[in-house]
Scaffold this active site. Structure first.
Site, short mmCIF file in Angstrom:
data_model
loop_
_atom_site.label_atom_id
_atom_site.label_comp_id
_atom_site.label_asym_id
_atom_site.label_seq_id
_atom_site.Cartn_x
_atom_site.Cartn_y
_atom_site.Cartn_z
N GLU A 1 -3.58 -2.74 3.66
CA GLU A 1 -4.17 -3.49 4.77
C GLU A 1 -3.38 -4.76 5.09
O GLU A 1 -3.36 -5.22 6.23
CB GLU A 1 -5.63 -3.84 4.45
CG GLU A 1 -6.58 -3.23 5.45
CD GLU A 1 -8.04 -3.50 5.18
OE1 GLU A 1 -8.40 -4.46 4.46
OE2 GLU A 1 -8.87 -2.74 5.71
N HIS B 1 1.19 14.96 -15.60
CA HIS B 1 0.93 16.39 -15.41
C HIS B 1 0.52 16.70 -13.98
O HIS B 1 -0.09 17.71 -13.71
CB HIS B 1 -0.15 16.86 -16.38
CG HIS B 1 0.23 16.69 -17.81
ND1 HIS B 1 0.68 17.72 -18.59
CD2 HIS B 1 0.26 15.59 -18.61
CE1 HIS B 1 0.96 17.28 -19.80
NE2 HIS B 1 0.70 15.99 -19.85
N LYS C 1 -14.00 1.32 14.78
CA LYS C 1 -15.34 0.74 14.65
C LYS C 1 -16.08 0.81 15.98
O LYS C 1 -17.26 1.15 16.04
CB LYS C 1 -15.24 -0.72 14.21
CG LYS C 1 -15.04 -0.92 12.72
CD LYS C 1 -15.19 -2.40 12.37
CE LYS C 1 -14.61 -2.67 11.00
NZ LYS C 1 -14.61 -4.10 10.64
#
Lengths: 430, 430
Positions: free
Chosen positions: A271, A292, A403
């Site tokens: 951000e 792994h 938003k």
């Protein structure tokens, strides 16, 4: 805390930076440091976060949460920076007070969690600077309802951390709820060492002063040379490697207790620096598990990565019993921690042998002090990197569009962004 | 299950692929499909994983775990592909039998977990194909010791999944432990739908046949055109976007229950395709949480990413109570799931509006069938991508060096790799 850049030098790795170019970069660090110091002194927006070791009032935090000293559990309701700092501390340090987080709006997860919690002895820690964050308020409404259903007076068990005005502040005032302010000038992702991250830690009984002392130690080490400051050394090397092609930064702690730290780092990095077409992509990983899983790619995939190893130099070990498995007899008498440390060093050397740049970050222990050092140093590293890139580190304009669209879709007003959702082009394969 | 490529077309996104070039790529898909089908038919190494819907014997798995039908908990001891498939299923589906995983060798985590587990009613599910995996055997030795300390006969509570020979197979034979074989030709990261992933699921009481039916459904859809197969559509678009610059693939499920799925995907993708300097870097994310963490970077950072959205079309919702917060009144009467779905669509549109390529993957529900479809489709997508890149999808040679070095460091033999560890170059900043 120390940072080792040896495996990021051009003599060892590609991409890598020559010792000479690192000296040249250090001249830019000096200029950036001057800017940062001025920002800290003036408590400018964002830079104010780096002043927290001086400005945070741990006594006030401890006093504010005192009514909740009987808690069996603490449920933090927040999202992004309002939750990740507290979660990082909670996951790193042991406590008898269990910490839970509602940092998403998944109905199934919320229902499962609320069914399990001892609501009568849980402190609900609601965190939102604006007091209007849709996810946080929606979750809080659901939690409040569940408390009422369980016969618990929510006003007895709710703690609020919010700004000076807004719905949450009004709520706290109306019901006389214990509360703390979000400090001015401290963006969410830089707020772990403020009221935002420390209220939960205080309820869990952690040593706030040791956390702040660790941070203060790294604050004192900020200087005009990356060679004198672990924080700046880290920020500078990430920048230098990114502009040379390491566009991905894999954060690989070798301690399960730092798994959430990697997530916190990912928010801080993404951000703050992800703007103007710039910014290194953080990848969250975990040692030894991801040997792994991700190591094949890190060692043999594109040369577009750096790996950041983080480990404590000391940890409580657990002995591996002697074994009847002959092939494993070398493990008998060692400890799981010895195995983990051997894998740490082996993986680091394995990347170095393949010429893949990597950086080692070490703290003494995963305790309050070590964590305070680590969090502060990464924040300062990020601020330095922002100066070197020349971006606006403390804003996040690209999240506003979505938003607005979401709000429009939910009938919360007339937002043109919502119309774009319906216009989506499809090419659907069933 | 369906896959929507609309937002990955060049008309919408950069990088993106034109409809014409997608048709051209489809010709290569036809050739790759022929190779894959031949591999499946012949049960060749790796390709055999895509035959599992036909070859896996769910009755045998159910019968093998029958002695543990009284379990309160199941503790899987394994690492990488020996744990992630089972963990993905366990985290996605509800069960009264709690599932725990020891997939790391962190002494502090192991100690904390063992202190909490009801060992007398816990099934220990040890998984290692070779039976020599150091982390898994070390953890198993510690667990066995803890059971003895708790007065539990470990031979009553241990289930083994391993190959036809090796220390674990010998152990199972010697103590007459219930066990299952790891099927031939199925690499760990492709083993979720085999004995490796399904034994744990069976102990948890999940519907194995529905999982396999979901996989079989996607198996039937493999065809010579990406336009007829969701799995191939996904594999082809990832390849096409990667070679056009989207070197990072952010896996962003909008369901908490699929958080571990993103981790499983990250192993599948990284270990299979990360070789020869090629391979897309998977980034694990979670919606809506990461809108407040990673979205700024995804939308405004470098154009080196694609985002994969995954969501169930249906989920159990939870109503948001009416509220006194005026600013949030639009939320009252909706559900948390409505909010999550609105954020999903808003975020997808937000990336599209910024010309950032993204793909939508939908399953009906997060249940056995939906999960079987998703896991199989992602495996087939990965195999197709491997054919398109021209890499050896089913090997992971780059992890051997570090294994040798770690073993050497622990005194397990003479390995030159261990010497390189001591020769590490340092540039340490304290």
């Amino acid at each position: 805390m120390n940072v080792d850049l040896g495996n990021a030098l051009a003599a060892e790795a590609s991409p890598g930076i020559s010792r000479e170019n690192l000296e040249r970069l250090d001249e830019r660090v000096a200029g950036a440091h001057e800017r940062i110091e001025a920002g800290i002194e003036a408590r400018e927006h964002g830079y104010a976060a780096l002043a927290l070791p001086e400005t945070v009032d741990t006594d006030a935090i401890a006093a504010a949460v005192e009514p909740f000293s009987d808690s069996e559990a603490v449920l933090t309701v927040g999202i992004g920076g309002s939750a990740l700092g507290a979660a990082t501390i909670a996951d790193a340090l042991d406590s008898d007070v269990e910490a839970y987080f509602l940092d998403n709006v998944d109905p199934e997860q919320v229902t499962t969690l609320l069914a399990d919690l001892p609501l009568a002895s849980t402190t609900v820690n609601v965190v939102s600077r604006s007091g209007t964050t849709a996810e946080t308020l929606a979750n809080f409404l659901v939690v409040r309802d569940a408390m009422a259903d369980a016969g618990v007076d929510w006003t007895d068990r709710t703690f609020v951390t919010t700004g000076e005005s807004g719905p949450l502040r009004e709520l706290a005032d109306r019901h006389d709820l214990p509360s703390l302010p979000v400090p001015d000038g401290v963006p969410g992702r830089f707020s772990a060492l403020s009221t935002v991250g420390l209220a939960c830690a205080a309820i869990q009984g952690h040593d706030l002063d040791a956390l702040v002392a660790g941070a203060a130690d790294q604050r004192e080490r900020l200087s005009d040379s990356l060679f004198d400051s672990p924080a700046y050394a880290y920020g500078a090397i990430c920048y230098a490697l990114d502009v040379r092609g390491a566009s991905v930064n894999a954060m690989l702690p070798y301690a399960e207790s730092l798994e959430t730290f990697a997530e916190w780092f990912a928010q801080l990095w993404a951000e703050s620096l992800g703007k103007d077409g710039l910014g290194q992509t953080p990848a969250r990983a975990l040692g030894a598990t991801d040997q792994h899983s991700q190591l094949q790619l890190y060692r043999a995939g594109p040369r577009d990565k750096m790996v950041t190893f983080v480990r404590p130099r000391e940890r409580a070990d657990r002995a591996i019993p002697e074994t009847e498995f002959e092939a494993l007899s070398y493990l008998g008498g060692t400890g799981l921690g010895d195995l983990l440390d051997a894998e740490f060093e082996a993986t680091e050397a394995s990347l170095a042998a393949a010429g893949r740049p990597n950086v080692r970050v070490e703290i003494d222990r995963v305790d309050e002090r070590g964590l305070g050092e680590l969090l502060y140093a990464m924040e300062a590293a990020c601020v330095l990197a922002g100066e070197l890139y020349g971006v606006d580190t403390f804003v996040q304009p690209a999240v506003e569009w979505g938003k607005n669209a979401a709000r429009g879709l939910l009938g919360g007003g007339d937002f043109p962004e919502a119309d774009a959702v319906d216009a989506k082009r499809t090419l659907r394969i069933e």
